[in-house]
Structures are given as C-alpha cells and as structure tokens.
Scaffold this motif. Sequence first.
Motif, PDB file in Angstrom:
ATOM      1  N   LEU A  33      42.964  33.193  44.213  1.00 22.68           N
ATOM      2  CA  LEU A  33      43.910  32.302  43.736  1.00 22.68           C
ATOM      3  C   LEU A  33      44.054  31.381  44.478  1.00 22.68           C
ATOM      4  CD1 LEU A  33      46.890  34.958  42.582  1.00 22.68           C
ATOM      5  CD2 LEU A  33      45.008  33.804  41.098  1.00 22.68           C
ATOM      6  N   GLU A  36      47.644  27.404  47.315  1.00 18.08           N
ATOM      7  CA  GLU A  36      48.562  26.858  46.333  1.00 18.08           C
ATOM      8  C   GLU A  36      49.290  27.976  45.653  1.00 18.08           C
ATOM      9  OE1 GLU A  36      49.688  23.366  43.306  1.00 18.08           O
ATOM     10  OE2 GLU A  36      47.898  23.255  44.419  1.00 18.08           O
ATOM     11  N   LYS A  37      48.406  28.714  44.779  1.00 13.98           N
ATOM     12  CA  LYS A  37      48.908  29.671  44.151  1.00 13.98           C
ATOM     13  C   LYS A  37      49.562  30.716  44.786  1.00 13.98           C
ATOM     14  CE  LYS A  37      46.314  28.781  39.915  1.00 13.98           C
ATOM     15  NZ  LYS A  37      45.277  29.420  38.944  1.00 13.98           N
ATOM     16  N   ASN A  38      49.010  31.082  46.041  1.00 17.41           N
ATOM     17  CA  ASN A  38      49.703  31.878  46.954  1.00 17.41           C
ATOM     18  C   ASN A  38      50.981  31.548  47.396  1.00 17.41           C
ATOM     19  OD1 ASN A  38      47.819  34.683  47.975  1.00 17.41           O
ATOM     20  ND2 ASN A  38      46.615  33.034  47.198  1.00 17.41           N
ATOM     21  N   ILE A  40      52.997  29.832  45.854  1.00 13.34           N
ATOM     22  CA  ILE A  40      54.098  30.045  44.490  1.00 13.34           C
ATOM     23  C   ILE A  40      54.190  31.505  44.511  1.00 13.34           C
ATOM     24  CG2 ILE A  40      54.177  29.939  41.913  1.00 13.34           C
ATOM     25  CD1 ILE A  40      52.222  27.489  41.910  1.00 13.34           C
ATOM     26  N   SER A 106      59.265  27.075  42.605  1.00  7.17           N
ATOM     27  CA  SER A 106      58.289  27.801  41.825  1.00  7.17           C
ATOM     28  C   SER A 106      59.102  28.675  40.503  1.00  7.17           C
ATOM     29  CB  SER A 106      58.039  29.008  42.667  1.00  7.17           C
ATOM     30  OG  SER A 106      57.040  28.595  43.888  1.00  7.17           O
ATOM     31  N   GLY A 167      45.432  35.613  36.800  1.00  8.70           N
ATOM     32  CA  GLY A 167      46.057  34.912  37.920  1.00  8.70           C
ATOM     33  C   GLY A 167      47.306  35.643  38.350  1.00  8.70           C
ATOM     34  N   ILE A 168      48.416  34.554  38.612  1.00  7.47           N
ATOM     35  CA  ILE A 168      49.646  35.022  39.185  1.00  7.47           C
ATOM     36  C   ILE A 168      50.441  36.083  38.269  1.00  7.47           C
ATOM     37  CG2 ILE A 168      52.105  34.306  39.735  1.00  7.47           C
ATOM     38  CD1 ILE A 168      50.614  31.438  40.361  1.00  7.47           C
TER      39      ILE A 168
END
Length: 430
Positions: A33, A36-38, A40, A106, A167-168
């Motif tokens: 990920l 950035e996604k980590n 979030i 977020s 993903g997330i």
Amino acid sequence: MKSFLLDVYSIGVSKVLMIAFGLTTSIIIARALGPEKNGIIAALLVYPSLFMSIGSLGVRQSTTYFLGKGIFTEEQIKKAITQIWLFTTVLSIGVCFILMRYFSKSGENLWLVILALLPIPFTLFNTYNSGIFLGKNEIGYFNKINWIPTFIVLIITSALVLWLSFGISGYLMALMGGPLFISCILLFKNKFINAFTFKYDWRVIKQMLSLGLIYAFALLVVNLNYKIDVILLDNLSTAFETGIYSKGVSITEYLWQIPMLLSTVVFARSAVSKDDRGFSLKVAQLLRLSFLIIGIASLVLFLLSEFIIVLMFGEAFINSVLVLNTLLPGVVLLTIFKVINMDLSGKGKPWVSLKAMVPALIINIILNIILIPEYGASGAAMASTISYSIAALLFIAFYSKETEIPIVTLISYKRSDFKPIVQLVKKFKS
C-alpha cells in the motif's frame, strides 16, 4: 520463582508468535500500500485503539483483581461482564464514530470508518475474557487469546490485500476476522453464553466499574502518550508523514513486547500476592533484567536500523529510519514504566501512574504542536522520546515511595539478577 519463570516462558512463546505474525502483516501492508495509505490506516485506527483504553472501562484489570483476591465468584463476574460489555460496545462505537468522522482527515470515507469500527465489540469481549484467565492464573489460555487473532489477521490480509487487491478495505476487514474468531470460541469455551441475563447484581457491577474506571482512565492517559503523535500528525501534517511515522514506531512496539511479556505475569501474580514488598523486590529484579535486554536490543536496532527498515518495508519508508532512531532512547527508558507499573496496578493502585503520565502527556502535546509543522514525523518522534523519558524518571520515584524500596535498590544490579536467565537457558536446552 520457578513457576514465575514457567509463566514467563509460556507468554514468551506467545509473544514471539504475535511478533512474527504481526510483523509479517505489517510488511505486507507496507509494501502493498505504500506510505500514504499506511498513514490513512494509522489515522483511522488510532481512535478505536485509543478508545479501547477507556471503552473497556478497566474491566480486565478489575476482573483479574477481584477474581485473584477471591472477592467475587467467577459466575458473578461473568454475569457482570456481559452486562457491562453490551453497554460499552454501544458507547465505544458511538464515540469512536464521532471522533473518526469529524476529527480526522481520514474519516471522510464513511465505508472505511465503518470497517475500522467493526472489530470493537469483539476486541472488547476478548479483553474482558482475558481478565478471567489472568485472575485464575491460567496463562496458557490468556496466551491463545492474544496470538491466534494475529495469525488469522495475517491469513486474511494475505488473501484480501495481496491476492484480491482490496487495499485499505481488505486490511480493515482482516482486522475484524481475528477478534471475531476468538469471540465465537470463547462464547462457548468459557461458557459465557450462559452468563447473559437481565438479572443485574448492581453491587458487583458497581465495584468492578469503580475500580475499573480508575484503571481505564490511567490506561487512557498512558495510551494517549503513545498515540497523541499520530492524532496530531493526522491534523498538522500529511498522510505520507503519518505513514512514515507509523512504520518507525511499529518497530519499537515490537521491541516493547519484551517488557510486556514480564508485565502480564507481574500483574497476574501481584493480584494474588500475599507479600507485597517481597513481590515488588522480585519485580525490581525483572526491571533490571528487562532494562538490560531492551538496552542491548535497542543498540543493535540503532546500528542496523536502515538495513532493517528497507529490508522489511522498502525504500519508500527510508525516512522511517530517523523516526526509529530518535524514538529508541525514550523506548529504553520507558521500559522502567512498562515493567513496574503492572505491579502497582495488580495491587489495586493504578492511579499512581497518572502522577507521572499526566505531566509527560502535557509536554508531549506541546512539543508535538511545536515540532510537527516543521519537522513532520521526526519532530513527533523527538516529542515522544522526551515525554517517555520524563514519564519513566517520574514513575520510578513514585514507585519507590509507594513500595518503600529505595531507588538505589531498584536499579542496582546483583549477581543473583542473572539466575533467571540461566534457568531459562537450561530449560530451553532440556
């Protein structure tokens, strides 16, 4: 001491499994990920993890204390737990939803907020159950509640994030799978299914909550010291910086599993100990050993930090090296608090930690507000290290006063300190 060491050994195996499964999961989401996604994910999870402190109302700790001291029967406690659990589940989800939706950048994605909230009831249920196992000194069952969910989370994360590329959302779904599985087992294994009733024993509930709320508030302040940097990074910086910080701090959290290994046993034994001062002297011995072990491990980690970060998380997280190195001195010092705090909590004195943690938290917030806008993740790490150091030094002074054991006695090494290590090595060889 022999039975104590057996419990330490048993929990040690559990901690190794937790670290292995948890670290592998962390590596997967880092590489799949990116920063950035980590970031979030870290921002989404900070409120649920933080609110577990106050949302659990200290029920695990008060359960361990009342059951360990024989003040209430197991059946009385189980009935009270189920009734408290229903209330805290609704309260926790409601408050966390408001905090995530309206106080986090977020929280704009409603679907992700809902997914992040779903594990709360099952995590609370498992937390309450673990207090019964600790109160009965059934360390083996307590271990399984902790390591099995991390294994299930790893399996589901691998399937949903790596294979199906969810993903997330995939990772947040996985976080629900582990606690849900254990909750279903404990509902029948611990015969909690028979404890659900509309007959309230207000005397038991009142006493559990009166002590539990003190535990909960103390734990909330402690955890705020660990989590406030992520909250402030989320609001004062970017998701990228939050992600960089989250991976640097995650390594120190695994390092802390060493003193937490001791703390669990200390809390359970302290709750049933008849010789408070004698037990505190044993705790001081464990403090000296764990401080030495954490110190050596931190030095090795400092020297190999760049290699370790890049190997596990990839070049995208190279800035996490500075975060990790900045945090290590504070992590070493806070080992003092991690070990001996459980002794006072087991004695029913959780409020002592507040004397050290409240001033440290205030300093942490002020420094984060000053440092984050200019230095981002590394600024948050510096603020945390200063806060941890202050908390540790204050707490050992308060612990010395409460136990009437001089600080010099608490920190002075003796040849006998190393006998437990020798015994564990012999046990391992045999």
